[in-house]
Design a protein around this motif. Structure first.
Motif, PDB file in Angstrom:
ATOM      1  N   UNK A 195      95.886 142.563  18.347  1.00 38.97           N
ATOM      2  CA  UNK A 195      95.368 142.502  19.709  1.00 38.97           C
ATOM      3  C   UNK A 195      93.983 141.848  19.740  1.00 38.97           C
ATOM      4  N   UNK A 196      93.142 142.168  18.740  1.00 33.97           N
ATOM      5  CA  UNK A 196      91.806 141.568  18.698  1.00 33.97           C
ATOM      6  C   UNK A 196      91.892 140.055  18.522  1.00 33.97           C
ATOM      7  N   UNK A 197      92.808 139.620  17.664  1.00 28.61           N
ATOM      8  CA  UNK A 197      92.973 138.179  17.436  1.00 28.61           C
ATOM      9  C   UNK A 197      93.466 137.488  18.691  1.00 28.61           C
ATOM     10  N   UNK A 198      94.415 138.122  19.388  1.00 26.83           N
ATOM     11  CA  UNK A 198      94.941 137.524  20.617  1.00 26.83           C
ATOM     12  C   UNK A 198      93.857 137.411  21.679  1.00 26.83           C
ATOM     13  N   UNK A 199      93.042 138.448  21.816  1.00 25.58           N
ATOM     14  CA  UNK A 199      91.973 138.409  22.804  1.00 25.58           C
ATOM     15  C   UNK A 199      90.916 137.380  22.413  1.00 25.58           C
ATOM     16  N   UNK A 200      90.624 137.267  21.124  1.00 28.20           N
ATOM     17  CA  UNK A 200      89.666 136.253  20.675  1.00 28.20           C
ATOM     18  C   UNK A 200      90.163 134.848  21.010  1.00 28.20           C
ATOM     19  N   UNK A 201      91.461 134.623  20.891  1.00 30.53           N
ATOM     20  CA  UNK A 201      92.013 133.317  21.282  1.00 30.53           C
ATOM     21  C   UNK A 201      91.733 133.020  22.750  1.00 30.53           C
ATOM     22  N   UNK A 202      91.825 134.044  23.592  1.00 29.92           N
ATOM     23  CA  UNK A 202      91.570 133.854  25.022  1.00 29.92           C
ATOM     24  C   UNK A 202      90.083 133.584  25.273  1.00 29.92           C
ATOM     25  N   UNK A 203      89.233 134.280  24.531  1.00 23.12           N
ATOM     26  CA  UNK A 203      87.798 134.204  24.791  1.00 23.12           C
ATOM     27  C   UNK A 203      87.125 133.006  24.140  1.00 23.12           C
ATOM     28  N   UNK A 204      87.674 132.515  23.030  1.00 22.55           N
ATOM     29  CA  UNK A 204      86.988 131.497  22.225  1.00 22.55           C
ATOM     30  C   UNK A 204      87.019 130.136  22.903  1.00 22.55           C
ATOM     31  N   UNK A 205      86.080 129.305  22.491  1.00 18.61           N
ATOM     32  CA  UNK A 205      86.049 127.939  22.985  1.00 18.61           C
ATOM     33  C   UNK A 205      84.854 127.684  23.880  1.00 18.61           C
ATOM     34  N   UNK A 259      77.473 124.407  27.127  1.00 17.72           N
ATOM     35  CA  UNK A 259      77.095 125.479  26.204  1.00 17.72           C
ATOM     36  C   UNK A 259      76.106 124.960  25.167  1.00 17.72           C
ATOM     37  N   UNK A 260      75.024 125.715  24.897  1.00 19.69           N
ATOM     38  CA  UNK A 260      74.043 125.255  23.902  1.00 19.69           C
ATOM     39  C   UNK A 260      74.519 125.437  22.470  1.00 19.69           C
ATOM     40  N   UNK A 261      75.487 126.323  22.245  1.00 15.60           N
ATOM     41  CA  UNK A 261      76.009 126.571  20.899  1.00 15.60           C
ATOM     42  C   UNK A 261      77.518 126.402  20.926  1.00 15.60           C
ATOM     43  N   UNK A 262      78.045 125.576  20.032  1.00 13.48           N
ATOM     44  CA  UNK A 262      79.479 125.296  20.005  1.00 13.48           C
ATOM     45  C   UNK A 262      79.979 125.442  18.578  1.00 13.48           C
ATOM     46  N   UNK A 263      80.973 126.297  18.369  1.00 12.27           N
ATOM     47  CA  UNK A 263      81.576 126.479  17.050  1.00 12.27           C
ATOM     48  C   UNK A 263      82.677 125.448  16.838  1.00 12.27           C
ATOM     49  N   UNK A 264      82.940 125.090  15.584  1.00 10.60           N
ATOM     50  CA  UNK A 264      84.067 124.192  15.323  1.00 10.60           C
ATOM     51  C   UNK A 264      85.373 124.798  15.824  1.00 10.60           C
ATOM     52  N   UNK A 265      86.262 123.974  16.276  1.00 14.96           N
ATOM     53  CA  UNK A 265      87.550 124.463  16.754  1.00 14.96           C
ATOM     54  C   UNK A 265      88.368 124.999  15.579  1.00 14.96           C
ATOM     55  N   UNK A 295      74.377 134.852  13.293  1.00 14.26           N
ATOM     56  CA  UNK A 295      75.490 134.281  14.038  1.00 14.26           C
ATOM     57  C   UNK A 295      76.795 134.248  13.282  1.00 14.26           C
ATOM     58  N   UNK A 296      76.875 134.982  12.174  1.00 15.00           N
ATOM     59  CA  UNK A 296      78.112 134.992  11.390  1.00 15.00           C
ATOM     60  C   UNK A 296      79.159 135.889  12.043  1.00 15.00           C
ATOM     61  N   UNK A 297      80.433 135.633  11.765  1.00 20.47           N
ATOM     62  CA  UNK A 297      81.470 136.515  12.306  1.00 20.47           C
ATOM     63  C   UNK A 297      81.476 137.846  11.571  1.00 20.47           C
ATOM     64  N   UNK A 298      81.733 138.909  12.303  1.00 19.57           N
ATOM     65  CA  UNK A 298      81.810 140.240  11.705  1.00 19.57           C
ATOM     66  C   UNK A 298      82.765 141.079  12.528  1.00 19.57           C
ATOM     67  N   UNK A 299      83.326 142.082  11.902  1.00 19.16           N
ATOM     68  CA  UNK A 299      84.194 143.020  12.621  1.00 19.16           C
ATOM     69  C   UNK A 299      84.055 144.395  12.002  1.00 19.16           C
ATOM     70  N   UNK A 345      81.690 137.811   7.504  1.00 16.80           N
ATOM     71  CA  UNK A 345      82.242 136.616   6.889  1.00 16.80           C
ATOM     72  C   UNK A 345      81.255 135.472   6.803  1.00 16.80           C
ATOM     73  N   UNK A 346      81.685 134.395   6.195  1.00 17.66           N
ATOM     74  CA  UNK A 346      80.900 133.162   6.142  1.00 17.66           C
ATOM     75  C   UNK A 346      80.701 132.626   7.557  1.00 17.66           C
ATOM     76  N   UNK A 347      79.686 131.801   7.775  1.00 14.72           N
ATOM     77  CA  UNK A 347      79.572 131.146   9.079  1.00 14.72           C
ATOM     78  C   UNK A 347      80.881 130.448   9.456  1.00 14.72           C
ATOM     79  N   UNK A 348      81.388 130.750  10.647  1.00 12.79           N
ATOM     80  CA  UNK A 348      82.633 130.200  11.185  1.00 12.79           C
ATOM     81  C   UNK A 348      83.853 130.635  10.376  1.00 12.79           C
ATOM     82  N   UNK A 349      83.710 131.734   9.617  1.00 11.85           N
ATOM     83  CA  UNK A 349      84.826 132.210   8.802  1.00 11.85           C
ATOM     84  C   UNK A 349      85.653 133.274   9.502  1.00 11.85           C
TER      85      UNK A 349
END
Length: 267
Positions: free
Chosen positions: A20-30, A35-41, A215-219, A238-242
């Motif tokens: 569920x967290x992954x599915x919601x992240x798909x909806x929220x990401x991008x 936007x001043x900060x943009x993560x790689x797709x 700004x690293x990903x964490x859960x 995780x690593x940046x953008x990991x």
């Protein structure tokens, strides 16, 4: 009003399962335009990472927080138990702490964090809750060179900390330094002083602010439980953008140590 406290705050999913967290992240990401900060797709939807083998990861486990505050032994045990489980799953696990200790980090963090309430679009600060009102008042009283210097010092700290992930893929810590606290605990023994209340929150959450800074990903996963049935969170950084690696690893942990049957029923 932009990204709040100069990017320290971010939105993320809260869910009962990794899927569920992954599915919601798909909806929220991008990104949105401007936007001043943009993560790689990401290479593919995060939902597709659930169930994908993470491979053998290099994982550091620590119960040493970036700030000099006590850590409840049960919170420390939760992180160590997660490390043992990860080793059983075949990962390369070691006890090691990122170089994140800093005497001034919370001074600089608060100086930047207080910008959020100050630019929230509320002119009448009496409408804010006490802690946010105090932060906004302090922000309005902070000279701009002091804010700029705080940002610069945090950026130097980020470079030092993030380099640690050149040698590891994931760092495991307690999510919090204390077991779940009673409602109203923040204001206990503070005589209503919102700045003292904020300081008490730091005692509760010393492991998470630095991840806001880098700004690293964490859960956080409920992998440990008290005898009374309260969940004790374990943080994976995780690593940046990991993000994808974290989702794969979290799903593997959920399968090995499911928590769905341990959570209390929803009333």
């Amino acid at each position: 009003y932009g990204p709040g406290s100069l990017g320290l705050g971010t939105s993320g999913p809260i869910a009962r399962t990794v899927r569920d967290a992954a599915a919601l992240l798909d909806v929220m990401a991008g990104p949105e335009p401007g936007d001043p900060f943009v993560a790689p797709e990401p290479a593919r939807p995060f939902l597709e990472e659930v169930g994908t083998e993470p491979g053998r990861l290099r994982i550091a486990v620590t119960d040493m927080p970036p700030l000099e505050v006590p850590v409840d032994p049960e919170c420390a045990d939760a992180a160590r138990a997660a490390g043992e489980l990860l080793a059983e799953l075949g990962h390369d696990v070691r006890e090691e702490t990122p170089p994140w200790e800093s005497d001034d980090v919370m001074v600089d963090f608060i100086r930047v964090w207080q910008v959020g309430p100050a630019i929230a679009g509320v002119d009448d600060l009496s409408l804010l809750e006490p802690i946010n009102r105090a932060l906004a008042e302090d922000a309005r009283a902070t000279p701009s060179p002091d804010l700029a210097l705080a940002v610069a010092r945090l950026q130097v700290l980020v470079r030092r900390i993030a380099a640690f992930w050149d040698e590891v893929d994931v760092v495991v810590t307690p999510a919090l330094a204390m077991l779940p606290v009673p409602i109203g605990w923040t204001y206990d023994e503070t005589d209503g002083d919102p700045r003292l209340a904020f300081a008490r929150q730091v005692l509760f959450t010393p492991f998470t602010p630095l991840v806001n800074v880098t700004g690293q990903p964490a859960l956080s996963l409920p992998l440990h439980w008290t005898p009374g049935g309260l969940p004790v969170g374990v943080q994976l950084i995780g690593k940046p953008f990991g993000d994808a690696t974290l989702i794969r690893l979290a799903a593997q942990l959920e399968q090995a140590r499911p928590w769905a049957d341990r959570r209390p029923p929803v009333s």
